[in-house]
Scaffold this active site. Structure first.
Site, mmCIF file in Angstrom:
data_model
loop_
_atom_site.group_PDB
_atom_site.id
_atom_site.type_symbol
_atom_site.label_atom_id
_atom_site.label_comp_id
_atom_site.label_asym_id
_atom_site.label_seq_id
_atom_site.Cartn_x
_atom_site.Cartn_y
_atom_site.Cartn_z
ATOM 1 N N HIS A 155 42.876 46.729 44.440
ATOM 2 C CA HIS A 155 42.662 47.169 45.897
ATOM 3 C C HIS A 155 41.350 46.192 46.231
ATOM 4 O O HIS A 155 41.329 45.814 47.454
ATOM 5 C CB HIS A 155 42.488 48.517 46.334
ATOM 6 C CG HIS A 155 43.948 49.011 46.292
ATOM 7 N ND1 HIS A 155 44.480 49.585 45.397
ATOM 8 C CD2 HIS A 155 44.594 49.357 47.450
ATOM 9 C CE1 HIS A 155 45.489 50.146 45.784
ATOM 10 N NE2 HIS A 155 45.611 49.968 46.974
ATOM 11 N N GLY A 156 40.361 46.366 45.484
ATOM 12 C CA GLY A 156 39.332 45.479 46.048
ATOM 13 C C GLY A 156 38.239 45.161 44.741
ATOM 14 O O GLY A 156 38.226 46.014 43.907
#
Lengths: 459, 338
Positions: A321-322
């Site tokens: 996600h990041g």
């Protein structure tokens, strides 16, 4: 280009539909759609389109074009090259600055490391990289037996409705649709369902997600100034915002897919009605969960080393996600919830279902904090959540509470996937539904100008 | 299941409704008679609504002196020019370009409503807006756009690239305009303008229009403006065409003057020594066409240091400064382009 833009809705989409269905070039539809998809993607930056094309070419030459199983070396190349591109574009800054601690800002403009700061993340690179990798693995494991034509493979990776934010598809899920694309003519059911999906998706994104974002923006910016009530408002508002943002995109993707004969799986199965953390991950971003299960969790040994594997898998989901420690922490937080649930399942399941769902929703909503804040800010926010904020930011207005209430209603009462394919012989019902949908579409258009890019594009 | 035909019809109907809301002027002329509350509210509405109300020729009495331009000229009043206020009207519409002025004058000519004295403020050539005309409403606007393109093909001196570029500008502009049809704030502003008793304004205006069309800004600026960044994006061939059309349209007007809007003195001095190439090219066309078509044109002088207060930025002169320049031009106290 993004779905919630006039240039997409009133220029790109009509042109691509006209070219695909009304030109006498029926047998080149796959090629046409591929070129259209590259243009759709490339408008935001030539370099990004080049990354996409390079990934496609690499996996095609080392994996897809051969009729048999690729050699181990070819397989390794077709997995490692897209992965390296993902690491370079998404994680190089994090590796240099966050893990190796090499980039302390003193290298500005003079060192090797400063170049990583200028790397711009191609939208949706995590999504199409996972598709490239899943194809390579399926091919190597013999699940895909025959060779694949270049444009069919290229369209599978780049098809514009799902290119930048999924769903993450396996080749077998769309192979048939791609092959029959030259003969495909959308039925009235396809068209009506597509319109409904697109209208619902746009409305959730533009009317709810974006307005929630605008409402909480000043509150998010100053976590220390929030009173407890305001902080809880932010928690639930952001929870709905990220859901409607991603769910809206997924509905639009399903609708667009249907126009071209693709039946995309639903990525969201009412996740905020999940009864426990494990149930949540069976409902939230389903295609990512399946991908992780099939290509990571099971090869790691699955339930045989449950806790370790859950921790590894969720840490990777967080990283997917990041690129940052807060995302890793978010993943580990969910891993802890899932493990905890397993430990106390008999007690948990004994609790009334409404309470189970409420607790799960609250825990998940609290987790999103790490999407918004780094550790320091999250700590400050958590303090505000329990009344230690200085209260300098005004509490939410009545209009903001109403927006939150509408969002909750839209989340827990909306059955968009069912409504979109609903059939009825009763004319009054059909006309009322049509009028309501048209009104929803026009209302959405009124706010499209101020709409924001989808949150999940950055993943 | 939805009924696709009914769905399409409803969407089309709402398009028509929104277009009507946007393009059909209000029933009374807001600029005629006494100062009304509508003039205050007009000031925070987008340019197409201002244009719609300013250019509507329903009930307004004949205008003797008309000033045309954009936000550079919109504050100028008759008093700044030492002219009587009766018969004076400021037709300036913010964000519009010389192309809008030419189109407006064409419309006025068609309705035999051209003023006897036409004053045209042209953006400083280092800072020109290139926006296509927003008014009249479609389909007249589309006809004018097509004329622009076909005219460009036929006219010597307009390269094909400029025609293509203008076509793209028209396309982009129309897409923007289409988008604006659905802009919630614009729609609300338009509704509020028509139904003031029912709907409260969204924000308070930073000024107000007057019945003579000019604009009064509430707060004075005392900032020292930053140096102008050159933004000339004129298509030279089309600029020439616009000037030629302007000359043709105003051939029967007793007096027409074109005045280049000055920029603040520090920027003006800088660009006097370092003019951008595009500004030089546009200025050359301006000079040659003014000579050839015998138009009365005035280039912007370098304003004095002492006149640098009250500028909102480097290219919006205070009305006193611009008014004095126009007054001098009207009295032929400054040299015109020869």
């Amino acid at each position: 280009m993004i779905f919630n833009q006039f240039s997409f809705l009133f220029v790109f989409l009509p042109i691509i539909l006209t070219l695909v269905f009304y030109l006498p070039t029926r047998k080149y539809r796959v090629e046409l759609l591929f070129v259209g998809s590259v243009i759709f993607y490339g408008i935001s930056g030539f370099e990004h389109a080049a990354v996409l094309l390079a990934g496609i070419l690499c996996v095609y030459f080392f994996s897809a074009r051969s009729s048999g199983k690729p050699t181990p070396v070819a397989f390794a190349i077709s997995v490692v090259v897209p992965l390296l591109a993902l690491i370079y574009y998404k994680y190089s800054g994090f590796i240099v600055g966050g893990i190796l601690q090499l980039d302390d800002g003193s290298f500005e403009g003079s060192s090797t490391f400063s170049l990583f700061r200028s790397v711009v993340l191609p939208a949706g690179i995590s999504f199409f990289t996972f598709q490239l990798i899943s194809f390579s693995i399926d091919k190597f494991s013999g699940q895909i037996r025959s060779s694949t034509k270049f444009f069919e493979f290229a369209l599978y990776i780049s098809f514009f409705p799902q290119l930048v934010a999924g769903p993450i598809l396996r080749f077998h899920q769309v192979e048939e649709a791609i092959k029959r694309l030259p003969q495909f003519i959308p039925s009235i059911d396809d068209i009506t369902a597509a319109i409904s999906f697109i209208c619902f998706g746009l409305a959730l994104k533009v009317l709810l997600a974006d307005n929630l974002g605008v409402a909480i923006e000043p509150m998010v910016a100053e976590p220390a100034g929030l009173a407890a009530l305001g902080a809880w408002f932010v928690v639930f508002s952001y929870s709905f915002q990220i859901y409607f943002d991603f769910f809206g995109y997924s509905l639009i993707a399903i609708g667009l897919g249907r126009l071209f004969g693709f039946a995309f799986p639903n990525n969201f199965l009412r996740p905020y009605e999940a009864l426990n953390p494990r149930d949540f991950w069976r409902r939230w971003h389903v295609t990512l969960s399946y991908w992780i299960r099939d290509y990571l969790y099971l090869p790691l040994g699955g339930n045989r080393r449950y806790r370790i594997n859950i921790l590894i898998v969720f840490a990777i989901v967080g990283l997917w996600h990041g690129a940052g420690w807060s995302f890793v922490f978010w993943g580990l937080y969910h891993a802890a919830l899932v493990i905890l649930y397993r430990q106390m399942q008999p007690i948990w399941d004994f609790v009334p279902r409404l309470l189970q769902a409420t607790i799960t929703f609250t825990l998940v909503s609290l987790g999103w904090l790490f999407f918004v804040y780094d550790f320091g800010e999250a700590y400050v926010f958590l303090k505000s959540l329990f009344g230690a904020g200085n209260g300098s930011i005004l509490n939410p207005t009545v209009a903001m509470w109403l927006l939150l209430l509408m969002s909750a209603a839209a989340c827990f009462m909306g059955r968009y996937e069912q409504w979109a394919i609903m059939k009825t012989d009763r004319r009054l019902v059909s006309y009322s539904y049509t009028a309501a949908l048209a009104a929803l579409f026009v209302a959405t258009l009124l706010f499209v100008s101020n709409s924001q890019p989808f949150i999940y594009f950055r993943f | 299941m939805i009924n696709v035909r009914i769905f399409a019809a409803l969407i089309l109907l709402s398009f028509v409704g929104l277009a009507g809301l946007r393009y059909i002027p209000v029933s009374e002329d807001v600029f005629s008679g006494e100062h009304s509350e509508k003039l205050d509210r007009l000031s925070y509405l987008p340019m197409e609504i201002v244009a719609r109300e300013k250019f509507s020729l329903r009930s307004r009495s004949a205008v003797e002196v008309g000033i045309f331009g954009n936000s550079h000229t919109w504050e100028v009043r008759a008093a700044h020019l030492d002219l009587p206020s009766a018969g004076f009207f400021n037709f300036s519409v913010p964000d519009s370009s010389i192309r809008q002025t030419v189109r407006t004058l064409e419309m006025f000519q068609e309705h035999d409503r051209l003023p006897n004295l036409v004053i045209i403020g042209i953006d400083n050539f280092e800072q020109t807006l290139v926006r296509n005309p927003v008014w009249p409403a479609p389909p007249l606007r589309w006809v004018a756009a097509l004329r622009d393109l076909f005219g460009g093909f036929r006219q010597v001196g307009i390269p094909l690239a400029d025609v293509v570029w203008l076509g793209l500008r028209h396309g982009k502009f129309e897409l923007e305009e289409f988008k604006n049809l659905f802009d919630a704030q614009r729609v609300y502003g338009n509704l509020q303008f028509r139904l003031p008793k029912w709907l409260p304004p969204l924000k308070s205006p930073h000024g107000s229009y007057r019945t003579d069309g000019s604009y009064a800004i509430k707060t004075e600026s005392n900032r020292q403006p930053k140096r102008l960044v050159s933004t000339n994006a004129m298509l030279p061939g089309y600029f020439l065409r616009d000037i030629e059309q302007l000359a043709a349209v105003t051939a029967q007007v007793p007096r027409v003057i074109l005045v280049e809007v000055p920029i603040e003195h520090a920027s003006a001095r800088y660009y006097a020594e370092n003019p951008s190439s595009s500004a030089q090219a546009t200025r050359a066309i301006f000079r040659s066409s003014c000579r050839k078509l015998e138009l009365e044109c005035y280039e912007a002088p370098i304003v004095q240091d002492a006149e640098s207060s009250g500028w909102r930025d480097a290219h919006h002169p205070p009305p006193s400064v611009l008014g004095a320049l126009i007054r001098d031009a009207l009295n032929q106290k400054i040299d015109q382009v020869k």
